[in-house]
Write an enzyme that holds these catalytic residues in place. Sequence first.
Site, PDB file in Angstrom:
ATOM      1  N   ARG A 160      18.104 -38.548  -8.622  1.00  0.00           N
ATOM      2  CA  ARG A 160      18.334 -37.965  -9.964  1.00  0.00           C
ATOM      3  C   ARG A 160      18.965 -36.577  -9.826  1.00  0.00           C
ATOM      4  O   ARG A 160      18.579 -35.630 -10.513  1.00  0.00           O
ATOM      5  CB  ARG A 160      17.038 -37.841 -10.765  1.00  0.00           C
ATOM      6  CG  ARG A 160      16.315 -39.089 -11.251  1.00  0.00           C
ATOM      7  CD  ARG A 160      17.142 -39.998 -12.082  1.00  0.00           C
ATOM      8  NE  ARG A 160      17.878 -40.906 -11.225  1.00  0.00           N
ATOM      9  CZ  ARG A 160      17.387 -41.956 -10.609  1.00  0.00           C
ATOM     10  NH1 ARG A 160      16.173 -42.285 -10.780  1.00  0.00           N
ATOM     11  NH2 ARG A 160      18.134 -42.715  -9.855  1.00  0.00           N
ATOM     12  N   SER A 238      12.473 -40.966 -18.956  1.00  0.00           N
ATOM     13  CA  SER A 238      11.480 -40.267 -18.123  1.00  0.00           C
ATOM     14  C   SER A 238      11.636 -38.764 -18.301  1.00  0.00           C
ATOM     15  O   SER A 238      12.748 -38.249 -18.183  1.00  0.00           O
ATOM     16  CB  SER A 238      11.689 -40.601 -16.643  1.00  0.00           C
ATOM     17  OG  SER A 238      11.594 -41.986 -16.468  1.00  0.00           O
ATOM     18  N   GLU A 337      13.350 -33.903 -15.913  1.00  0.00           N
ATOM     19  CA  GLU A 337      14.593 -34.627 -15.622  1.00  0.00           C
ATOM     20  C   GLU A 337      15.694 -34.280 -16.629  1.00  0.00           C
ATOM     21  O   GLU A 337      16.844 -34.064 -16.247  1.00  0.00           O
ATOM     22  CB  GLU A 337      14.304 -36.136 -15.611  1.00  0.00           C
ATOM     23  CG  GLU A 337      15.476 -36.949 -15.124  1.00  0.00           C
ATOM     24  CD  GLU A 337      15.244 -38.434 -15.271  1.00  0.00           C
ATOM     25  OE1 GLU A 337      14.364 -38.979 -14.583  1.00  0.00           O
ATOM     26  OE2 GLU A 337      15.959 -39.060 -16.082  1.00  0.00           O
TER      27      GLU A 337
HETATM   28  C1  LIG Z   1      15.310 -44.371 -23.555  1.00  0.00           C
HETATM   29  C2  LIG Z   1      15.954 -43.712 -22.368  1.00  0.00           C
HETATM   30  C3  LIG Z   1      15.867 -44.294 -21.099  1.00  0.00           C
HETATM   31  C4  LIG Z   1      16.475 -43.701 -19.995  1.00  0.00           C
HETATM   32  N1  LIG Z   1      16.371 -44.316 -18.777  1.00  0.00           N
HETATM   33  C5  LIG Z   1      16.995 -43.791 -17.686  1.00  0.00           C
HETATM   34  C6  LIG Z   1      16.933 -44.447 -16.411  1.00  0.00           C
HETATM   35  O1  LIG Z   1      16.347 -45.514 -16.258  1.00  0.00           O
HETATM   36  N2  LIG Z   1      17.561 -43.861 -15.368  1.00  0.00           N
HETATM   37  C7  LIG Z   1      18.247 -42.682 -15.494  1.00  0.00           C
HETATM   38  O2  LIG Z   1      18.802 -42.220 -14.486  1.00  0.00           O
HETATM   39  N3  LIG Z   1      18.333 -42.048 -16.683  1.00  0.00           N
HETATM   40  C8  LIG Z   1      17.729 -42.561 -17.764  1.00  0.00           C
HETATM   41  N4  LIG Z   1      17.785 -41.927 -18.994  1.00  0.00           N
HETATM   42  C9  LIG Z   1      18.492 -40.646 -19.085  1.00  0.00           C
HETATM   43  C10 LIG Z   1      19.962 -40.785 -19.572  1.00  0.00           C
HETATM   44  O3  LIG Z   1      20.195 -42.048 -20.083  1.00  0.00           O
HETATM   45  C11 LIG Z   1      20.969 -40.522 -18.447  1.00  0.00           C
HETATM   46  O4  LIG Z   1      20.755 -39.251 -17.890  1.00  0.00           O
HETATM   47  C12 LIG Z   1      22.422 -40.590 -18.939  1.00  0.00           C
HETATM   48  O5  LIG Z   1      23.289 -40.540 -17.836  1.00  0.00           O
HETATM   49  C13 LIG Z   1      22.781 -39.487 -19.922  1.00  0.00           C
HETATM   50  O6  LIG Z   1      24.070 -39.776 -20.465  1.00  0.00           O
HETATM   51  P1  LIG Z   1      24.577 -39.038 -21.761  1.00  0.00           P
HETATM   52  O7  LIG Z   1      25.995 -39.409 -21.960  1.00  0.00           O
HETATM   53  O8  LIG Z   1      23.666 -39.293 -22.883  1.00  0.00           O
HETATM   54  O9  LIG Z   1      24.479 -37.520 -21.281  1.00  0.00           O
HETATM   55  P2  LIG Z   1      24.127 -36.240 -22.179  1.00  0.00           P
HETATM   56  O10 LIG Z   1      22.682 -36.268 -22.524  1.00  0.00           O
HETATM   57  O11 LIG Z   1      25.108 -36.095 -23.251  1.00  0.00           O
HETATM   58  O12 LIG Z   1      24.372 -35.114 -21.077  1.00  0.00           O
HETATM   59  C14 LIG Z   1      23.527 -35.022 -19.945  1.00  0.00           C
HETATM   60  C15 LIG Z   1      24.068 -33.905 -19.019  1.00  0.00           C
HETATM   61  O13 LIG Z   1      25.324 -34.294 -18.497  1.00  0.00           O
HETATM   62  C16 LIG Z   1      26.348 -33.378 -18.896  1.00  0.00           C
HETATM   63  N5  LIG Z   1      27.533 -34.197 -19.159  1.00  0.00           N
HETATM   64  C17 LIG Z   1      27.703 -35.143 -20.113  1.00  0.00           C
HETATM   65  N6  LIG Z   1      28.920 -35.698 -19.987  1.00  0.00           N
HETATM   66  C18 LIG Z   1      29.536 -35.064 -18.952  1.00  0.00           C
HETATM   67  C19 LIG Z   1      30.817 -35.196 -18.341  1.00  0.00           C
HETATM   68  N7  LIG Z   1      31.726 -36.086 -18.760  1.00  0.00           N
HETATM   69  N8  LIG Z   1      31.127 -34.377 -17.295  1.00  0.00           N
HETATM   70  C20 LIG Z   1      30.229 -33.463 -16.824  1.00  0.00           C
HETATM   71  N9  LIG Z   1      28.993 -33.307 -17.361  1.00  0.00           N
HETATM   72  C21 LIG Z   1      28.659 -34.108 -18.416  1.00  0.00           C
HETATM   73  C22 LIG Z   1      25.790 -32.674 -20.122  1.00  0.00           C
HETATM   74  O14 LIG Z   1      26.361 -31.374 -20.305  1.00  0.00           O
HETATM   75  C23 LIG Z   1      24.319 -32.600 -19.764  1.00  0.00           C
HETATM   76  O15 LIG Z   1      24.076 -31.530 -18.878  1.00  0.00           O
HETATM   77  C24 LIG Z   1      17.186 -42.495 -20.130  1.00  0.00           C
HETATM   78  C25 LIG Z   1      17.293 -41.904 -21.401  1.00  0.00           C
HETATM   79  C26 LIG Z   1      16.677 -42.501 -22.522  1.00  0.00           C
HETATM   80  C27 LIG Z   1      16.798 -41.874 -23.865  1.00  0.00           C
END
Ligand SMILES: Cc1cc2nc3c(=O)[nH]c(=O)nc-3n(C[C@H](O)[C@H](O)[C@H](O)COP(=O)(O)OP(=O)(O)OC[C@H]3O[C@@H](n4cnc5c(N)ncnc54)[C@H](O)[C@@H]3O)c2cc1C
Length: 345
Positions: A160, A238, A337
């Site tokens: 992670r 998480s 996380e």
């Molecule tokens: C119900 C639920 C279940 C989940 N299960 C998991 C799991 O099983 N495993 C897991 O690893 N994660 C899990 N997550 C966490 C999440 O899904 C991941 O971290 C996902 O990659 C976030 O994507 P996002 O586009 O929503 O990012 P955001 O929340 O929009 O951004 C997250 C971070 O990434 C940065 N960011 C976003 N886009 C970019 C880009 N293009 N370039 C550089 N930086 C960027 C943002 O500035 C921020 O710091 C879960 C979340 C939820 C709500």
Amino acid sequence: MTQALKELTSMRVGGVPASITVCNTREELITKTQEIWSTSEDWISLGGGTNLIFSEDVSNLHVIQIKTSGIEKTKLDGKQVWKIQAGVDWDQLVAESVAAGLAGIEGMSGIPGTCGAAPVQNIGAYGQELSDVFLRAEFLDYESGELVILEPRDLKFGYRDSAIKRGRSGIITWIELELIDLEGLSRPLYSGQIAGALNSEMGKHVSLKDVRDSVLKLRAAKGMVLDSADPNSVSCGSFFTNPIVSDTFARTISSDAPKWETQEDDGLTVKLSAAWLIEQAGIGKGFSLAGSNAAISSKHALAIVNKGGATGEQIAELARYIQERVAAKFGINLVPEPNLIGFNV
Ligand SMILES: Cc1cc2nc3c(=O)[nH]c(=O)nc-3n(C[C@H](O)[C@H](O)[C@H](O)COP(=O)(O)OP(=O)(O)OC[C@H]3O[C@@H](n4cnc5c(N)ncnc54)[C@H](O)[C@@H]3O)c2cc1C
């Protein structure tokens, strides 16, 4: 009128930022980002908002919302290489790869968010991680203002974790992954939970579709897919990473505790279950501090949920309370996380 960030995040918290700039194409993403950077004001990139918790006071923050689209699929020397724009929904990508009969990311079905954010914390679930299939990404580097190509060694992926999560600032515009054609079958099964759910065994190949279906079912049972009908999914998934401790330290924790051996640079280490530690510290599913709208999910001790109307401060307060209880009982500092913007956790 600028939208409040609670409308753009899965935790549904966060105030109104200085601006939100929506980018629909890679070119727009590059030029608009460079414009914002040239002002030297505070900025943040936003994908699906599923791993971001904002405070109420974000009035100085400029948000770059990434909504780019497009997947380029090529076959190079027998290798299946997919180039995916940052704004593509991760689970849509997994669904397409499974429909195309390609293995490599099926175990990560149902993880919400965008493909551009996937390398940031090296997303993973059920025995697969993004780094298993990641080839390279295009990155608009904040330090130099230039576009560069990042390879796995540049991203320094960990559990992670990546160089970006540790502070290398910039924006991923696209990622390239290598998928594997095993004629509709998965890689040798890598997760005991999936093997159990499919009445199969570790190491066996099973249909990709069966893996995807069983992962989605397992995740839904834990509130780990975004589902407007499930109040437990108003979360960031998480909330804490599973702590990795020395083998010697792990021996001091009860033998009932789930433990997984891992190999780090400094020798044998042990990954502990953060959910188990939280429950053993006396904080059960559904727990809430008096007067707070933040709670532990009623399906999974590792998720903090917004029961409705919670503020970012209430989420952070519950997180700090959990950290204190676990530290007092086990001497372990749980690390959040999600990315917390404007808090002290
Ligand atoms: C119900 C639920 C279940 C989940 N299960 C998991 C799991 O099983 N495993 C897991 O690893 N994660 C899990 N997550 C966490 C999440 O899904 C991941 O971290 C996902 O990659 C976030 O994507 P996002 O586009 O929503 O990012 P955001 O929340 O929009 O951004 C997250 C971070 O990434 C940065 N960011 C976003 N886009 C970019 C880009 N293009 N370039 C550089 N930086 C960027 C943002 O500035 C921020 O710091 C879960 C979340 C939820 C709500």
